[in-house]
Enzyme design. Structure first.
Site, PDB file in Angstrom:
ATOM      1  CG  ASP A  39      -2.031   0.807   0.965  1.00 16.09           C
ATOM      2  OD1 ASP A  39      -2.028   1.848  -0.066  1.00 16.09           O
ATOM      3  OD2 ASP A  39      -3.297   0.750   1.658  1.00 16.09           O
TER       4      ASP A  39
HETATM    5  C1  BGC Z   1      -4.978   3.254  -0.033  1.00 12.41           C
HETATM    6  C2  BGC Z   1      -5.063   2.328  -0.989  1.00 12.41           C
HETATM    7  C3  BGC Z   1      -5.055   2.924  -2.086  1.00 12.41           C
HETATM    8  C4  BGC Z   1      -3.609   3.504  -2.331  1.00 12.41           C
HETATM    9  C5  BGC Z   1      -3.453   4.570  -3.686  1.00 12.41           C
HETATM   10  C6  BGC Z   1      -3.756   3.984   0.112  1.00 12.41           C
HETATM   11  O1  BGC Z   1      -3.913   5.193   0.812  1.00 12.41           O
HETATM   12  O2  BGC Z   1      -5.107   2.596   1.030  1.00 12.41           O
HETATM   13  O3  BGC Z   1      -6.303   1.787  -1.115  1.00 12.41           O
HETATM   14  O4  BGC Z   1      -5.186   2.171  -3.473  1.00 12.41           O
HETATM   15  O5  BGC Z   1      -3.567   4.689  -1.223  1.00 12.41           O
HETATM   16  O6  BGC Z   1      -4.225   5.752  -3.836  1.00 12.41           O
END
Ligand code: BGC
Length: 973
Positions: free
Chosen positions: A469
């Protein structure tokens, strides 16, 4: 997207993070040895520094009399210098390790010795299988203090008996570790140092193949599948992607061969936050064009001329696999049309706490339902040529301190609840999995050998790749714990530093991380790309700029919507649950209606006025955060109702000021019906809305909703309530008010929200939606609450003490009457159930007979690579048939559900194990068929690490909800 950098608490934990048992696989080994400062680095250096000397062992088991630490430990100096106390091996007792048996080597760590006095060398493979003083895997913390002395006793199993009887001249005590405690590491840019509470186990997994339970394809059972050609919805076919993966791996391996180490590092390291046009980007390498990764689970984020689909929670509420598959296909087409390679969805966290801010992105609070929705969504997305990303792996169940909480979960609960939807995504051939921000049992999810290597890549046989993530990576060594791609590439968003990039190159150059691991990472990423056929010459180029929608040079504004709004509208209706109806719905050309509540209105600043939908002053059709997309338009209830009013000749009045209840009363007084629209919102932690920092502060409806409803009901005895809610809300303030004549639970419906609800209100769509979670009478009725507390630098513990008893399982077990149970939803017609029968499905092939017989005899499924996704385990094995008749006078859809009951009173009383959707004309009867696999009937055996048939009779019920059982019987298991 993570806006605040994760705080690196130096909680001095000395941890051993191995799982209960290593998988039985010749090529696997895992040194799960770790500690707060130097040990992980040491252990990794050890693995690669010393070649295996198993030949010595095979001829004559030699005692481990000396152990060598490489003097070229690359980052040791930085680690030791930054550690408050130098932690290193101080002594290792000599122990003879005969090849044929198990033995223990007591190892002591001491904080008082700054150099290695008795160096040790381990060859790879070597396994410390969860041995913490011979206690269970659950004891993971040896010491809470950085200065204390702890010792571990590591059992060495004979199967991994290649412990080095090193004849290597051990470096002198002072010449080993201490030699590298001075001087700055030239390969680190200064910010990517290995400090902090690392718990990186060392492993060298070489996953060879996706499990193939059947040696030959068997028509209508195990079907050789490609992502472009998945089994149709509802068929008995079990997709077998083995050959498609093998073909993709062949191409990927060939391409990887020609790459230099820095080129390989480029493939695995994102280019850094906002350094590309997508939310995540990988640079091109040679002829390979690189990757565009883009949110979200409900449509293409950060662009225009896209569809804003209903959220996952509303897709799940349909309990309709065809609609969920179609939603996946349509979203996949849009991602591809925009030039995206990887869609960052579906999201499959479990709604463990009702207040969880991102629950609406997922598929509800039951693992079977979530798994079915994940399976269909992945098959759908990937059939359109898009790589799907199953997220967030794993136990990312609350937003509060999501980067600083350790979800502490027992192994059975982990498998049966939280892994379950990921297992189904892997079965669907998912290309990628995103590891989450949190820690799992004290180890960050993105450097967690247990969850990534052992469970995901081992047990599930996942052949795609693991991406972090955004900012969830915490070490260079995460590579050896199973991470394959760093997203977005920098340590914190925009820091310009990376755990990987040049640091990874150095670690590979100096053999801290084996070449083979880097090759595996690259191969997995490239194979996923080939697997989806993204090497096609005409793959669309990226045509938008996620960070600047108005830049004419980088936004081609490609319209990818087609007629996808039709399925948005249908899912919005099919995902709406009718919770109460005193015969007032459907509406039939009412003389006049009053439309009350801000949720009926257009948002004051336009559909996309709040960045990432971080605000709520009109119709709620999306939560907030990265799980969003821009609305191309947004049909509010008031707009849709007026269209309908024009057709019907209905007079309309409205009142949108929720806090002015007197005004609402005047607006509603004297009208044939007053429809009150209310909502409850939540989202991702980086935005706070009305004091809710992601998670909901409470389970009440927003903006004075309870008072508004009661006030309107005071003056209008036909008050119909429509709720757009991200999750369960407490309705007690008004649900039994006799003037509240109907309640519709309309979910998070996307751009057609107004049309969808009008379709249901007027009976154009007979409601068939079902609650994907329980609505309680009180927040305290739920089994778990969000965990708070902790100082800014603390990592808090979130104990999953409720275990298997999430959501309705808890209500059932504790005899708590919910307001509306899981699976509940009414219709404008009625259904009768009859004629339940069940039988064993005859197998025509013999390949898996032995496995199936062993399972029937109570033997757990083999603990082998891919054991949990083995085809035999998931093939339909039992069939349940029953008849459903529409006994009312309008056509309608019913969602029969099958629940399994354990004879063991310590188990959850009812488990959803099947559902179907059936559309019936008045008077029509259909036979419904639900199949169950052996996996569906199994429990996770923590000792054997396999799926086991519990003993006793398999009682089943079939009915209209988790409490409305109409038929019951047994399975002939
Ligand atoms: C989120 C993800 C997301 C990623 C990209 C993160 O903060 O938890 O779900 O895909 O950001 O935006």
């Amino acid at each position: 997207m993570l806006l605040s950098p994760p705080l690196r608490a130096v909680a001095a934990l000395l941890a051993v993070a191995a799982g209960p048992l290593p998988l039985v696989h010749a090529a696997q080994s895992a040194v799960s040895l770790s500690s707060s400062f130097s040990v992980p680095v040491l252990s990794s250096a050890l693995s690669s520094a010393i070649p295996p000397v198993s030949s010595a062992l095979s001829s004559a088991p030699a005692p481990v009399s000396s152990v060598a630490v490489s003097s070229s430990v690359p980052v040791l100096s930085s680690v030791l210098s930054s550690a408050p106390a130098s932690v290193s091996f101080s002594s290792i007792a000599s122990t003879a390790v005969p090849v044929s048996s198990s033995a223990s080597i007591p190892i002591s760590f001491s904080s008082t010795v700054s150099s290695v006095s008795t160096p040790i060398s381990f060859s790879t493979p070597f396994s410390f299988s969860s041995g913490v003083s011979a206690s269970s895997a659950a004891s993971k913390t040896l010491s809470a203090s950085s200065a204390s002395i702890a010792s571990i006793s590591a059992p060495i199993s004979a199967s991994n008996a290649s412990v080095s009887a090193s004849t290597t001249a051990p470096p002198s005590a002072s010449g080993s570790a201490s030699a590298s405690t001075t001087g700055s590491p030239s390969f680190n840019s200064g910010t990517g140092l290995e400090t902090g509470p690392l718990t990186i186990p060392l492993s060298e997994y070489t996953f060879s193949s996706f499990p193939v339970a059947s040696s030959t394809p068997i028509p209508k059972v195990f079907v050789p599948s490609t992502p472009a050609n998945p089994p149709p919805v509802g068929s008995d076919e079990i997709p077998d992607f083995a050959q498609a993966w093998a073909d993709a791996y062949e191409k990927a391996e060939a391409f990887t061969l020609g790459l230099s180490i820095p080129e390989k590092v480029t493939v695995v390291t994102g280019v850094g936050w906002e350094n590309g046009r997508c939310v995540g980007n990988v640079a091109a390498v040679g002829e390979w064009p690189g990757l565009c990764l883009e949110d979200s689970p409900l449509g293409v984020r950060d662009t225009d001329f896209n569809t804003a689909f209903p959220a996952g929670i509303t897709a799940a509420s349909t309990f309709n696999r065809s609609l969920i598959r179609t939603r996946g296909i349509f979203m996949g087409q849009e991602f591809k049309g925009k030039g995206v390679n990887l869609a960052l969805g579906p999201m499959m966290n479990m709604g463990r706490v009702a207040q969880g801010g991102r629950n609406w992105e997922g598929f509800g609070a039951d693992p079977f339902l979530s798994g079915a929705a994940a399976y269909e969504t992945v098959l759908g997305l990937q059939s359109a040529g898009i790589q799907a990303t199953a997220k967030h792996f794993i136990n990312n169940e609350q937003e509060y301190k999501r980067t600083q909480e350790s979800s502490d979960v027992d192994d059975r609960t982990e498998h049966e609840i939280y892994v379950a939807p990921f297992l189904q995504a892997v079965r669907a051939g998912v290309a990628s999995v995103m590891c989450s921000y949190n820690l799992v049992n004290d180890t960050y999810a993105c450097e967690n050998n247990r969850t990534l290597n052992q469970i995901l890549k081992g047990e599930l046989g996942f052949r795609g790749f693991v991406m972090s993530d955004w900012g969830a990576q915490h070490s260079t060594l995460s590579a050896v714990a199973g991470l394959d791609m760093s997203m977005p590439g920098d340590i914190t968003l925009g820091s310009g530093t990376s755990w990987w990039g040049p640091n990874l190159t150095s670690f590979v150059d100096n053999a801290t991380i084996p070449d083979s691991r880097l090759d595996d990472m690259v191969t997995r990423i490239l194979a996923s790309w080939y697997f989806l056929g993204q090497d096609e010459p005409n793959y669309p180029p990226v045509s938008f700029n996620a960070f600047n929608n108005n830049d004419p040079a980088t936004n081609q504004h490609v319209d990818v919507q087609q007629d996808h709004f039709t399925v948005v509208r249908e899912i919005g209706a099919a995902g709406t649950a009718l919770l109460k109806n005193n015969g007032v719905l459907p509406l039939n050309k009412p003389k006049n209606i009053a439309i009350i509540g801000s949720d009926a209105a257009d948002a004051s600043m336009g559909p996309n006025g709040f960045a990432d939908r971080g605000g709520d002053d009109g119709i709620l059709a999306m939560g907030w955060g990265s799980g969003t997309a821009n609305f191309p338009y947004l049909i509010s209830p008031v707009n849709a109702l007026q269209d309908r009013a024009r057709q019907d000749g209905t007079d309309v009045n409205w009142w949108f000021l929720n806090f002015n209840t007197a005004g609402a009363q005047s607006a509603a007084f004297g009208f044939e019906a007053a429809i009150v629209f209310v909502n409850a919102d939540s989202g991702e932690q980086y935005i706070t809305v009305d004091g809710n920092a992601g998670d909901r502060n409470n389970l009440t409806l927003w903006y004075n909703a309870d008072n508004l409803i009661n006030a309107v009901a005071e003056v209008n005895n036909n008050t119909i309530v429509v709720v757009h809610s991200v999750g369960p809300s407490i309705l007690e303030a008004w649900i039994e008010n006799p003037n509240v004549t109907a309640v519709l639970w309309a979910g998070i419906a996307g751009q057609e929200a107004g049309n969808s609800i009008v379709d249901v209100l007027y009976g154009d769509f007979n409601p068939s939606g079902r609650l994907p979670y329980t609505i309680a009478k009180s927040p305290s009725d739920y089994p778990a609450q969000p965990t708070g507390g902790g100082g800014p630098n603390d990592i808090i513990s979130v104990p999953y003490t409720e275990g298997l008893f999430i959501d309705y399982r808890h209500f059932d077990a504790q005899n708590i009457t919910p307001r509306f149970e899981f699976g509940f939803g009414l219709s404008y017609t009625t259904f009768a159930y009859s004629n339940l029968r069940s039988s064993k499905i005859t197998q025509t092939d013999r390949d898996s007979t032995q496995l199936e017989q062993a399972w029937a005899a109570g033997t757990p499924s083999p603990n082998v690579e891919g054991g949990s996704t083995a085809l035999w385990l998931h093939r339909p094995a039992f069939e349940v048939l029953f008849d459903v008749k529409n006994t009312g006078d309008v056509a309608g859809g019913e969602i029969p559900q099958l629940y399994l009951h354990s004879p063991d009173t310590t188990e959850p009383p009812s488990l959803l194990r099947g559902f179907a959707d059936v559309l019936l004309s008045p008077g029509e009867t259909q036979t419904v068929r639900i199949t169950l696999s052996r996996y569906d009937l199994s429990v996770w055996d923590i000792d054997a690490q396999g799926w086991r048939k519990p003993s006793g009779t398999f009682q089943i019920s079939v009915g209209a909800s988790s409490r409305d059982f109409r038929l019951s019987g047994t399975l002939p298991v």
